[in-house]
Motif scaffolding. Structure first.
Motif, PDB file in Angstrom:
ATOM      1  N   MET A  20    -114.114  -3.000 -72.764  1.00 51.18           N
ATOM      2  CA  MET A  20    -114.017  -3.374 -74.036  1.00 51.18           C
ATOM      3  C   MET A  20    -114.546  -4.843 -73.503  1.00 51.18           C
ATOM      4  O   MET A  20    -115.661  -5.030 -73.848  1.00 51.18           O
ATOM      5  CB  MET A  20    -113.142  -3.298 -74.895  1.00 51.18           C
ATOM      6  N   VAL A 144    -116.871   3.048 -76.956  1.00 48.90           N
ATOM      7  CA  VAL A 144    -116.250   2.424 -77.976  1.00 48.90           C
ATOM      8  C   VAL A 144    -116.180   1.125 -78.689  1.00 48.90           C
ATOM      9  O   VAL A 144    -117.742   0.881 -80.085  1.00 48.90           O
ATOM     10  CB  VAL A 144    -115.541   3.079 -78.453  1.00 48.90           C
ATOM     11  N   MET A 145    -116.028   0.428 -77.796  1.00 49.75           N
ATOM     12  CA  MET A 145    -116.540  -1.439 -78.401  1.00 49.75           C
ATOM     13  C   MET A 145    -118.093  -1.717 -78.183  1.00 49.75           C
ATOM     14  O   MET A 145    -118.944  -2.620 -78.704  1.00 49.75           O
ATOM     15  CB  MET A 145    -115.845  -2.365 -76.731  1.00 49.75           C
ATOM     16  N   SER A 146    -119.040  -0.703 -77.729  1.00 56.45           N
ATOM     17  CA  SER A 146    -120.399  -0.700 -77.593  1.00 56.45           C
ATOM     18  C   SER A 146    -120.904  -1.133 -78.359  1.00 56.45           C
ATOM     19  O   SER A 146    -121.649  -1.532 -79.273  1.00 56.45           O
ATOM     20  CB  SER A 146    -120.989  -0.041 -76.818  1.00 56.45           C
ATOM     21  N   VAL A 147    -120.140   0.171 -79.590  1.00 59.65           N
ATOM     22  CA  VAL A 147    -120.725   0.441 -80.589  1.00 59.65           C
ATOM     23  C   VAL A 147    -120.485  -0.548 -82.263  1.00 59.65           C
ATOM     24  O   VAL A 147    -121.152  -1.213 -82.440  1.00 59.65           O
ATOM     25  CB  VAL A 147    -120.254   1.577 -80.787  1.00 59.65           C
ATOM     26  N   VAL A 148    -119.146  -0.570 -81.382  1.00 61.14           N
ATOM     27  CA  VAL A 148    -118.383  -2.024 -82.377  1.00 61.14           C
ATOM     28  C   VAL A 148    -118.713  -3.877 -82.403  1.00 61.14           C
ATOM     29  O   VAL A 148    -119.698  -3.940 -83.590  1.00 61.14           O
ATOM     30  CB  VAL A 148    -116.589  -1.955 -82.663  1.00 61.14           C
ATOM     31  N   ALA A 149    -119.010  -3.967 -81.034  1.00 61.09           N
ATOM     32  CA  ALA A 149    -119.773  -5.020 -80.913  1.00 61.09           C
ATOM     33  C   ALA A 149    -120.558  -5.018 -81.272  1.00 61.09           C
ATOM     34  O   ALA A 149    -121.839  -6.315 -81.783  1.00 61.09           O
ATOM     35  CB  ALA A 149    -119.865  -5.173 -79.429  1.00 61.09           C
ATOM     36  N   ALA A 151    -122.603  -3.626 -83.965  1.00 62.42           N
ATOM     37  CA  ALA A 151    -122.427  -3.773 -85.298  1.00 62.42           C
ATOM     38  C   ALA A 151    -122.105  -5.237 -86.108  1.00 62.42           C
ATOM     39  O   ALA A 151    -122.617  -5.896 -86.972  1.00 62.42           O
ATOM     40  CB  ALA A 151    -121.987  -2.776 -86.078  1.00 62.42           C
ATOM     41  N   ILE A 152    -121.079  -5.863 -85.340  1.00 56.28           N
ATOM     42  CA  ILE A 152    -120.887  -7.339 -85.108  1.00 56.28           C
ATOM     43  C   ILE A 152    -121.743  -8.521 -85.040  1.00 56.28           C
ATOM     44  O   ILE A 152    -122.246  -9.132 -85.812  1.00 56.28           O
ATOM     45  CB  ILE A 152    -119.149  -7.458 -84.500  1.00 56.28           C
ATOM     46  N   LEU A 163    -114.179 -12.121 -80.543  1.00 56.99           N
ATOM     47  CA  LEU A 163    -113.660 -10.834 -79.814  1.00 56.99           C
ATOM     48  C   LEU A 163    -113.329 -10.399 -78.910  1.00 56.99           C
ATOM     49  O   LEU A 163    -112.308  -9.848 -78.124  1.00 56.99           O
ATOM     50  CB  LEU A 163    -114.749  -9.823 -79.897  1.00 56.99           C
ATOM     51  N   GLY A 238    -125.657  -1.380 -78.697  1.00 57.21           N
ATOM     52  CA  GLY A 238    -124.503  -0.995 -78.773  1.00 57.21           C
ATOM     53  C   GLY A 238    -124.111   0.458 -78.891  1.00 57.21           C
ATOM     54  O   GLY A 238    -123.494   1.194 -77.798  1.00 57.21           O
ATOM     55  N   TRP A 239    -125.054   1.519 -78.888  1.00 56.54           N
ATOM     56  CA  TRP A 239    -125.653   2.637 -78.937  1.00 56.54           C
ATOM     57  C   TRP A 239    -125.878   3.418 -77.641  1.00 56.54           C
ATOM     58  O   TRP A 239    -125.944   4.374 -77.020  1.00 56.54           O
ATOM     59  CB  TRP A 239    -126.421   3.731 -80.123  1.00 56.54           C
TER      60      TRP A 239
END
Length: 385
Positions: A20, A144-149, A151-152, A163, A238-239
């Motif tokens: 992550m 998972v973290m790629s998408v979350v990060a 967006a952030i 993060l 991120g995606w």
């Protein structure tokens, strides 16, 4: 048996959290540097200086791991140093401050992966667990973290450091619950790290890895900027990284069978061919949405190089030098190759553009596969590896 099952959960958690951090830092650090106004040559130089320090740090931490009472102690030092340095990033945007803090962070962070690999591979020799399945937790965590990060980072790019800090601290806590794996040189005769280079097959494999990883080094440094230049934003980036990470799962599920069936040599050659094709296609693509499915090829490059070399080292290198062997491999794959890929790639990008450098990367990968395919065939020893 129950205690061993608990260890499995801790290993899985550690790998998920560790990757992550890689997802956040590796993907969005170039974007952060671009955001605060640095050009491609400066970005390439900054991203290369950290790995340059890592080239010094990797052997140091590898030797420390082999000679420690428990490798886990060294792992905890690395995690704590990484946490402290990552949270200091936003204090200044000065070039020289960033040089200092990136060197400090890399000094600790880049040896975490090789050391946890050494700990995991040595411990699971006593179990029925498959390394590929444990390592897959890292892939899922990265995805998972790629998408979350993403967006952030779309809202506030500076949040990536907070993060990373939070995730590293969680891993620091988990590290105390991992099984203790001793350093085999603790209270034993000391074996110099240079003994590794007496294994000519290992040297040959590391050279191949260095060249292909150099093209990856350029990709990691400049793909985020290249992708954004096509019109992709941080969320879409991120995606893109999510797809590249999830594409590793098929190989991880069958890594042991593949390596046992066709051997390390042919596995690496196949990975080199995929890299060459991928960079060639990236040279021609101009639409960020077309790039997304192309990211699936990533699952046949980085993870294949990493697992194949880690497995070879665990099988062929004496126990007294396994941590050193893994960190030396990390030095080449994550250190020297990143320096060359970042610095040379950055300078070339300023001269001819990122798109053209992807073409050069493709030609280099094709030439490397052809040359080493001939060497591997000539050696006649590939059947054992």
């Amino acid at each position: 048996m129950e205690e061993r099952n608990n260890y499995l959960y801790y290993f899985i958690s550690f790998y998920a959290l560790s990757y992550m951090v890689n997802a956040v830092y590796g993907t969005f650090m170039p974007v952060y540097l671009d955001h605060i106004g640095y050009g491609q040559t400066a970005i390439g130089t900054l991203l290369a200086l950290g790995p340059f320090i890592a080239m010094i740090a990797q052997p140091v931490w590898g030797i420390a791991g082999d000679r420690a009472k428990a490798k886990n102690i060294i792992l905890q030092i690395l995690l704590l140093g990484s946490a402290i340095s990552i949270i200091m990033y936003p204090l200044s945007e000065s070039f020289y401050y960033l040089v200092f803090i990136m060197a400090m962070y890399t000094f600790f962070q880049t040896s975490i992966g090789p050391l946890i690999d050494a700990i995991t591979l040595e411990y699971i020799e006593k179990t029925h667990w498959k390394f590929g399945l444990i390592r897959m937790a890292g892939t899922i965590g990265f995805a998972v973290m790629s998408v979350v990060a993403g967006a952030i980072a779309k809202r506030y790019i500076g949040a990536i450091f907070v993060l990373c800090f939070a995730v590293i601290i969680l891993n620091f806590i988990i590290s105390f619950f991992l099984p203790k794996v001793k350093g085999y040189q603790f209270n034993a005769p000391k074996v110099p790290i240079w003994e590794l280079f007496k294994n000519r097959e290992l040297v040959l494999l590391m050279i191949f890895n260095l060249i292909i990883q150099t093209t990856l080094g350029f990709y990691y440094a400049f793909f985020p900027i290249y992708f954004r230049s096509m019109g992709g934003d941080n969320a879409l980036l991120g995606w893109a990284m999510f797809i590249s990470a999830m594409s590793e799962i098929p190989f991880l599920l069958f890594a042991d069978k593949i390596l046992n069936k066709i051997g390390v040599y042919y596995t690496l050659l196949g990975s080199g061919i995929v890299a060459a094709v991928r960079w060639l296609i990236l040279h021609f693509v101009t639409n960020p949405y077309v790039v997304l499915p192309l990211q699936a090829l990533h699952g046949l490059i980085f993870i294949v190089l990493s697992i194949a070399l880690a497995t070879y080292i665990n099988r062929e290198v004496p126990k007294a030098l396994r941590a050193s062997g893994q960190t030396m491999n990390g030095l080449i794959g994550m250190g020297l190759s990143r320096i060359i890929g970042s610095m040379l790639g950055g300078a070339l990008s300023d001269m001819v553009g990122i798109r053209q450098v992807f073409l050069y990367s493709s030609l280099l990968a094709f030439a490397t596969v052809a040359a080493f395919g001939f060497i591997f065939a000539k050696s006649g020893r590939h059947s054992r590896a």
